[in-house]
Design a protein around this motif. Structure first.
Motif, short mmCIF file in Angstrom:
data_model
loop_
_atom_site.label_atom_id
_atom_site.label_comp_id
_atom_site.label_asym_id
_atom_site.label_seq_id
_atom_site.Cartn_x
_atom_site.Cartn_y
_atom_site.Cartn_z
N ARG A 1 -11.11 9.93 3.59
CA ARG A 1 -9.87 9.19 3.83
C ARG A 1 -9.18 8.85 2.52
O ARG A 1 -9.78 8.85 1.45
CB ARG A 1 -10.17 7.90 4.60
N GLY A 2 -7.90 8.52 2.62
CA GLY A 2 -7.13 8.07 1.47
C GLY A 2 -5.92 7.32 1.95
O GLY A 2 -5.41 7.58 3.04
N VAL A 3 -5.50 6.36 1.16
CA VAL A 3 -4.32 5.56 1.50
C VAL A 3 -3.52 5.34 0.22
O VAL A 3 -4.11 5.15 -0.85
CB VAL A 3 -4.69 4.15 2.04
N CYS A 4 -2.20 5.34 0.36
CA CYS A 4 -1.35 4.98 -0.77
C CYS A 4 -0.13 4.28 -0.19
O CYS A 4 0.60 4.86 0.60
CB CYS A 4 -0.94 6.24 -1.56
N VAL A 5 0.05 3.02 -0.56
CA VAL A 5 1.17 2.24 -0.03
C VAL A 5 2.17 1.98 -1.15
O VAL A 5 1.82 1.45 -2.20
CB VAL A 5 0.69 0.91 0.59
N VAL A 6 3.41 2.37 -0.89
CA VAL A 6 4.45 2.27 -1.91
C VAL A 6 5.56 1.33 -1.40
O VAL A 6 6.30 1.69 -0.48
CB VAL A 6 5.06 3.65 -2.22
N PRO A 7 5.67 0.13 -1.98
CA PRO A 7 6.80 -0.74 -1.60
C PRO A 7 8.11 -0.11 -2.07
O PRO A 7 8.18 0.38 -3.21
CB PRO A 7 6.52 -2.05 -2.35
N GLN A 8 9.10 -0.07 -1.22
CA GLN A 8 10.37 0.55 -1.59
C GLN A 8 11.20 -0.40 -2.44
O GLN A 8 11.07 -1.62 -2.34
CB GLN A 8 11.13 0.96 -0.32
N PRO A 9 12.06 0.15 -3.29
CA PRO A 9 12.79 -0.71 -4.24
C PRO A 9 13.73 -1.70 -3.56
O PRO A 9 14.04 -2.74 -4.12
CB PRO A 9 13.56 0.28 -5.11
N PHE A 10 14.22 -1.41 -2.38
CA PHE A 10 15.04 -2.39 -1.69
C PHE A 10 14.83 -2.23 -0.18
O PHE A 10 14.30 -1.23 0.27
CB PHE A 10 16.52 -2.25 -2.03
N TYR B 1 -8.18 1.22 9.64
CA TYR B 1 -9.27 0.87 8.74
C TYR B 1 -8.88 -0.27 7.79
O TYR B 1 -7.71 -0.44 7.43
CB TYR B 1 -9.66 2.09 7.91
N ALA B 2 -9.91 -0.95 7.33
CA ALA B 2 -9.71 -2.05 6.38
C ALA B 2 -8.91 -1.61 5.17
O ALA B 2 -8.03 -2.33 4.69
CB ALA B 2 -11.08 -2.59 5.94
N GLU B 3 -9.19 -0.39 4.67
CA GLU B 3 -8.55 0.03 3.42
C GLU B 3 -7.05 0.23 3.61
O GLU B 3 -6.26 0.04 2.68
CB GLU B 3 -9.20 1.30 2.90
N GLU B 4 -6.65 0.64 4.82
CA GLU B 4 -5.21 0.79 5.09
C GLU B 4 -4.54 -0.57 5.07
O GLU B 4 -3.46 -0.74 4.49
CB GLU B 4 -5.02 1.48 6.45
N LEU B 5 -5.18 -1.55 5.71
CA LEU B 5 -4.63 -2.90 5.72
C LEU B 5 -4.63 -3.50 4.32
O LEU B 5 -3.69 -4.18 3.91
CB LEU B 5 -5.45 -3.78 6.67
N LEU B 6 -5.70 -3.24 3.57
CA LEU B 6 -5.81 -3.82 2.23
C LEU B 6 -4.72 -3.26 1.30
O LEU B 6 -4.08 -4.01 0.56
CB LEU B 6 -7.20 -3.54 1.65
N CYS B 7 -4.53 -1.96 1.33
CA CYS B 7 -3.51 -1.39 0.44
C CYS B 7 -2.13 -1.95 0.78
O CYS B 7 -1.33 -2.25 -0.12
CB CYS B 7 -3.51 0.14 0.53
N LEU B 8 -1.85 -2.12 2.08
CA LEU B 8 -0.56 -2.67 2.47
C LEU B 8 -0.43 -4.13 2.03
O LEU B 8 0.56 -4.53 1.41
CB LEU B 8 -0.38 -2.55 4.00
N ALA B 9 -1.44 -4.93 2.30
CA ALA B 9 -1.37 -6.35 1.96
C ALA B 9 -1.31 -6.55 0.44
O ALA B 9 -0.58 -7.42 -0.06
CB ALA B 9 -2.58 -7.08 2.55
N LEU B 10 -2.06 -5.73 -0.29
CA LEU B 10 -2.07 -5.89 -1.75
C LEU B 10 -0.76 -5.38 -2.36
O LEU B 10 -0.27 -5.95 -3.35
CB LEU B 10 -3.28 -5.16 -2.34
N ALA B 11 -0.18 -4.34 -1.78
CA ALA B 11 1.12 -3.87 -2.27
C ALA B 11 2.18 -4.94 -2.03
O ALA B 11 3.06 -5.16 -2.87
CB ALA B 11 1.50 -2.57 -1.56
N ARG B 12 2.07 -5.61 -0.89
CA ARG B 12 3.00 -6.70 -0.59
C ARG B 12 2.80 -7.86 -1.56
O ARG B 12 3.75 -8.39 -2.13
CB ARG B 12 2.77 -7.17 0.85
N ARG B 13 1.54 -8.19 -1.81
CA ARG B 13 1.25 -9.36 -2.65
C ARG B 13 1.61 -9.11 -4.11
O ARG B 13 2.17 -9.96 -4.78
CB ARG B 13 -0.23 -9.68 -2.51
N LEU B 14 1.28 -7.92 -4.61
CA LEU B 14 1.47 -7.63 -6.03
C LEU B 14 2.79 -6.92 -6.32
O LEU B 14 3.12 -6.68 -7.47
CB LEU B 14 0.29 -6.80 -6.55
N ARG B 15 3.48 -6.53 -5.25
CA ARG B 15 4.75 -5.79 -5.39
C ARG B 15 4.59 -4.54 -6.24
O ARG B 15 5.42 -4.23 -7.10
CB ARG B 15 5.85 -6.70 -5.99
#
Lengths: 799, 275
Positions: free
Chosen positions: A209-218, A267-281
């Motif tokens: 598995r692999g996950v990559c969450v990218v917050p968009q610039p706007f 999976y936990a890792e999907e949720l974690l990448c999303l939550a951490l991308a949100r938290r750390l921008r």
């Protein structure tokens, strides 16, 4: 008697031909891009600190040393992250009203419940830095007793979760007429009672598995790249669990290197990448490692099965009674509790059985959660009934092929209302058996088997049969409702023509190796009369295909493919109206052939569908009220499951001195209804057989008594390769499904469902004259050697 | 699957390698084909501080007819040994065994020197050189020395090589006939659960794979053969004095049983091949 075998070329068009897969050039040349290949500058790499204990109280987690390591940006505990979750990890299938589900967060708070349970995360500039720092997180564990063995756990000797009332998740029952079952057993001339163990399996997809969450610039949107089978379901579940508005999440599954059900999950890792991308921008990514996958990705199977058959003196089965224990693992993942239920309707197999009862108890253990794995419930059911039928044949002194023949649901009984409450759509089981027996040369094999036995050979021959029927095409939404599944079973499609005559197909189905692009383009090519290469298939991106229910349970062709065919028909209907307008003819007088609408009897009066697409695009001269463009959509909710079937036969040589089992021949005759591309069907069956043979002979997720997973590398977890397998001989019968307009059934799981019991039956058959009646899976050489040593020869050497 | 941090140096000659080894022998490892060492490093079971890559040192990949013996350069890859005309003619056991190691990728990368110096009791080549009574040639700061195969394998992943020495050549006396190799494994690419290399050319020598913490000879079988026992009688003594391990793939009891069956088969096959 033999049913017609589909020719490998169709009378017209490409459907039914062995067209090479359009996907393969990119996959074989390395051009295909997987999540790990997605380049995102500035992304943080996540490493997950995992519990080394099967069950432990987490006294404290100290991330301070990790924070001081090179490249580290953040390190967080379960408590640090608790506020990120709007709800616990999702389970979409509460099979009973009283089902127990222990609290499950992406990172555990104060109790770790399996080896691999996440207890902290570290974020750093590179994967290597993150991993080095993860090793510096100090966790103070208090090891607790672990519930490891499924049957022990069912007795509640050790509780898998502190404070839980018991290890029982649920008990689910299907007993339409218990009195009839009781009577059948009371009146039976012969009964058998068998107990089988379905070992745990590690799905081992080629791409972890692999996950990559990218917050968009706007706009507050997140693009989630994930190696998943279910981008649509994942988007909804990520939104609900992480508290992000669903429309702000766009899930993209790039090339996905296999799933077999293991990527049908949240999976936990999907949720974690999303939550951490949100938290750390910042973009956050995680790529699973192979040994990590062994414990952090779901396992398959994990059941103890008890099956009883009651038969009359002629071997006609009058009742089947089944009791299951199903290992849930430590938590309920997306559809964990429902997996055994998917098999619950099929424990009488291909046989016309009047009385039936089934119960299943789901049990928590301190092991990796289980969930859907290729076949999901149906391989387990088929294994139990097909092994039990061989046991019955032995008890009756009857040939196993003859016993099956006597019990099949007759071809004249379809549609067949089963005792378990299903309506089997179509079938001709005896034809598939006859085809398989002919292909393998059954009688000659029996003679050779007898010759070796009488010669006292140390290499014995065994022949094992397995007839199966499965339910595919998940699923009629109303039926899912009756099973308490919290989503529907429809699929969507859009077909549109572009100004230049090229075609776009948008589908909610999500391929991860199945060759959808090829199959969908073949269906649409024939409908529209365009070359398959002119058909582009858009999929696996919720920004492009916002609605869909994804790919699992051999549903994509019978549900998703049908939606595409219906959408293409609607597009053709509109094109026909436009053609009639241009040709000044009545729509019903037009014939569409090779992409040309022509007036019947006047072929020179014609217009091409490409030209019509351009006319519809310019919209300069359309019939009154017609909207521009040639585009149509359809959503298809099936009226019934489909019921593929077949018979597989395995031939093994067993070395009685070493216990070695060699699979020397293998015949599979499958009936999946009409075939869009027999080459793809062959590929699905080949891979499926290999995966089923793997369960029979090679693979097991082994745990020690403390709950440590022992098989975390491919040196210890034995996935067989081509060198372990013979060339398969495939045959096919074609009994179209009346349940959908394509007449298709599905074939993604058939090989896996059929092959496991065929192979184990073959090994037991080889040794039956020595008194061997059962062998636990995987049938290792040592198990065979011990069984030969322990068995008492059967007087007279009866089969 | 990411190794711990290490320093990488590429040697252009044996002298380079020996010089770097001498700087810090205990935390420096030689890297040849990498098919034994790198997996251990990725699992972080091995964490050398310095990796000296000898893979491109010239002049160490050869299989030569040296009169009474065959000389094999330590960097000879398994595949090159497998297809070497010299090896096939004069030490066919070794050529055959080289073709049994791992899978094609391993055989095209892995080297005989790397495999022997790794000293894994589950590897095939150590048993072959033990049965062939080969001689290892090691270079080091104190010069060159020769080590008999029977003195070379000391324990689990432990050989007679000093930390500052490098195995450079393997010398194998010619044994063109009367040999056999039996390998029992689950999948083609797996390590043997038990393996047997037998040479009946001269004094009978039988070596076993994975029957102890190091590659071992079946002394009981050899004694029995010397005393005139037949294959089955000799094979019954295959695991005499040995302590095979129990693991996921086989119990010690099963390994002992397999050794008996496989030694018998090897002896019968080797005797038939001798004619």
């Amino acid at each position: 008697m033999s049913a017609p075998v589909l020719e490998d070329h169709a009378a017209a068009g490409v459907v039914g031909t062995r067209m090479l897969r359009r996907e393969d050039a990119a996959l074989l040349s390395g051009e295909a891009r997987f999540v790990h290949d997605v380049v995102v500058p500035g992304a943080l790499h996540m490493a997950v600190v995992r519990s080394p204990y099967a069950h432990a109280r987490i006294r404290s987690v100290d991330v301070s040393a990790a924070l001081g390591m090179p490249g580290v940006v953040a390190a967080m505990t379960g408590a640090d992250l608790a506020a990120e979750w709007a709800s616990p990890m999702p389970c979409a299938w509460p099979v009973t009203a009283d089902m127990q589900s222990p609290p499950h967060l992406p990172v555990a708070l104060d109790e770790a419940c399996y080896v691999g349970d996440a207890v902290a995360v570290v974020l750093a500039g590179s994967q290597a830095e993150a991993q080095d720092a993860a090793a510096a997180v100090v966790v103070d564990y208090e090891e607790l007793p672990a519930a490891v063995d499924l049957e022990d756990a069912a007795r509640d000797g050790v509780l898998a979760h502190l404070g839980a009332p018991s290890n029982r998740a649920y008990t689910w029952e299907l007993a339409p007429d218990p009195e009839a079952v009781r009577r059948a057993f009371d009146d039976a001339a012969v009964t058998v009672k068998e107990r089988y163990r379905q070992q745990r399996l590690i799905p081992a997809a080629m791409e972890p598995r692999g996950v990559c969450v990218v917050p968009q610039p706007f706009g507050g949107e997140y693009v989630v790249y994930s190696s998943t089978q279910i981008p649509h379901i994942l988007r909804t579940m990520l939104g609900l669990t992480a508290g992000v508005p669903e429309e702000r999440i766009r899930v993209i599954a790039p090339s996905v290197g296999g799933g077999f059900g293991s990527k049908l999950d949240v999976y936990a890792e999907e949720l974690l990448c999303l939550a951490l991308a949100r938290r750390l921008r910042r973009p956050v990514r995680w790529s699973e490692e192979r040994s990590e996958a062994a414990q952090a990705t779901i396992h398959g199977r994990g059941q103890v099965q008890e099956i009883e058959l009651a038969a009359d003196a002629d071997g006609r089965v009058q009742a089947v009674r089944v009791h299951l224990l199903a290992d849930m693992g430590a938590y309920l993942q997306l559809v964990t509790p429902g997996v055994p239920i998917l098999g619950a309707f099929l424990y009488h197999g291909t046989y016309d059985v009047p009385a039936y009862s089934f119960t299943c108890t789901g049990v928590f253990t301190n092991k990796t959660p289980t969930d859907a794995y290729r076949g999901a419930g149906r391989p387990e059911a088929t294994y139990a009934i097909e092994r039990a039928m061989d046991a019955l044949a032995r008890k009756l002194g009857m040939d196993p092929a003859e016993l099956r023949r006597r019990n099949y649901i007759g071809a004249d009984k379809f549609p067949y209302s089963s005792v378990a409450g299903l309506v089997f759509d179509s079938g001709e089981y005896e034809a598939a058996l006859d085809e398989a027996l002919g292909l393998v040369g059954y009688e000659a094999l029996r003679q050779e088997q007898a010759r070796r036995r009488s010669d006292g050979a140390t290499k014995l021959l065994g022949v094992g049969l397995s007839s199966y029927v499965e339910m595919c095409g998940l699923a009629p939404s109303r039926v899912l409702a009756s099973l308490h599944y919290v989503a529907g079973g429809w699929e969507t499609a859009t077909v549109r023509m572009l100004p230049t005559g090229k075609v776009q197909v948008v589908t909610g189905a999500t391929p991860h190796g199945q060759g959808h692009v090829t199959s969908w383009s073949m269906i649409v090519a024939d409908k529209l009369g365009v070359p398959p290469d002119d058909v582009e298939v858009l999929h696996s991106d919720t920004g492009v295909s916002p609605l869909g229910l994804d790919t699992y349970g051999s549903r994509s062709l019978s549900v998703g493919g049908t939606a595409i065919a219906l959408a293409a028909d609607r597009l053709v209907d509109k094109a026909r109206l436009l053609a009639a307008y241009r040709l000044e003819a009545a729509p019903e007088d037009l014939e569409l052939s090779d992409g040309q609408f022509a007036v019947r009897g006047s072929p020179s009066t014609s217009i091409g569908i490409g030209a019509l697409a351009f006319e519809a695009f310019t919209a300069h001269d359309l019939p009154e009220g017609m909207e521009p463009n040639l585009e149509a959509s359809a959503t298809y909710d099936p009226t019934n499951f489909t019921f593929p079937f077949g018979t597989h036969i395995a031939v093994v040589e067993v070395d009685t001195e070493t216990g070695r089992v060699d699979l020397v021949r293998y015949v599979g005759v499958d009936d999946c209804g009409n075939q869009i591309n027999p080459l793809i069907v062959d590929g699905q069956v080949h891979g499926g057989i290999a995966q089923g043979v793997a369960q029979a002979l090679y693979e097991e997720a082994s745990y020690d008594e403390r709950g440590n997973l022992l098989t975390t590398t491919f040196a210890d977890y034995l996935v067989p390769a081509a060198s372990e397998l013979p060339s398969f001989t495939l045959g096919r019968t074609v009994t179209p499904s009346p349940s959908n307009p394509l007449g298709v059934k599905g074939v993604g799981e058939a090989g896996t469902i059929a092959s496991t019991p065929a192979v184990v039956n073959a090994v037991v058959d080889a040794l039956s004259h020595l008194g061997v009646e059962d062998l636990e899976m995987p049938v290792t050489p040592e198990r065979v050697w011990r069984s030969v040593g322990a068995a008492a020869p059967v007087p007279g050497g009866a089969r | 699957m990411i190794p711990a941090s290490f320093e990488y140096r590429r040697a252009g000659s044996v002298e380079d390698a020996l010089g770097w080894l001498a700087e810090d022998p205990d935390s420096t490892k030689l890297l040849a084909g990498g098919h034994s060492l790198l997996p251990l490093m990725k699992l972080r079971l091995a964490t050398p501080g310095v990796l000296v890559d000898v893979g491109r040192v010239p002049g160490l990949s050869y299989v030569r007819d040296a009169g009474d013996h065959v000389a094999i350069g330590a960097l000879t890859r398994h595949r090159d040994l497998e297809i070497s005309e010299v090896a096939r003619a004069f030490v066919p056991l070794l050529a055959h065994v080289a073709g049994q190691v791992g899978d094609p990728q391993v055989r095209h990368r892995g080297t005989i020197g790397g495999s022997l110096a790794h000293g894994d009791p589950a590897s095939d080549l150590p048993a072959a050189v033990l049965a062939l009574d080969a001689t290892m040639v090691a270079d080091g700061p104190r010069g060159r020395r020769e080590i008999a195969a029977s003195d070379f394998f000391r324990g689990f992943l432990e050989t007679a090589l000093e930390p500052d020495e490098m195995l450079t050549e393997i010398r194998v006396r010619k044994a063109p006939s009367g040999w056999a190799f039996q390998k029992f494994n689950r999948r083609a690419q797996d390590w043997a659960i038990v393996g047997v290399a037998a040479v009946l050319d001269g004094d009978p020598r039988v070596a076993l794979v994975n029957m102890g913490s190091t590659t071992v000879r079946a002394r009981g079988t050899e004694e029995a053969l010397a005393a005139g026992a037949d294959a089955a009688e000799a094979a019954d003594r295959a695991s005499e004095g040995l302590e095979p391990s129990s693991d996921l793939h086989a119990s010690a009891e099963y390994r002992r049983h397999l050794a008996t069956v496989l030694v018998r088969r090897a002896l019968v096959e080797a005797a038939a091949a001798r004619g």
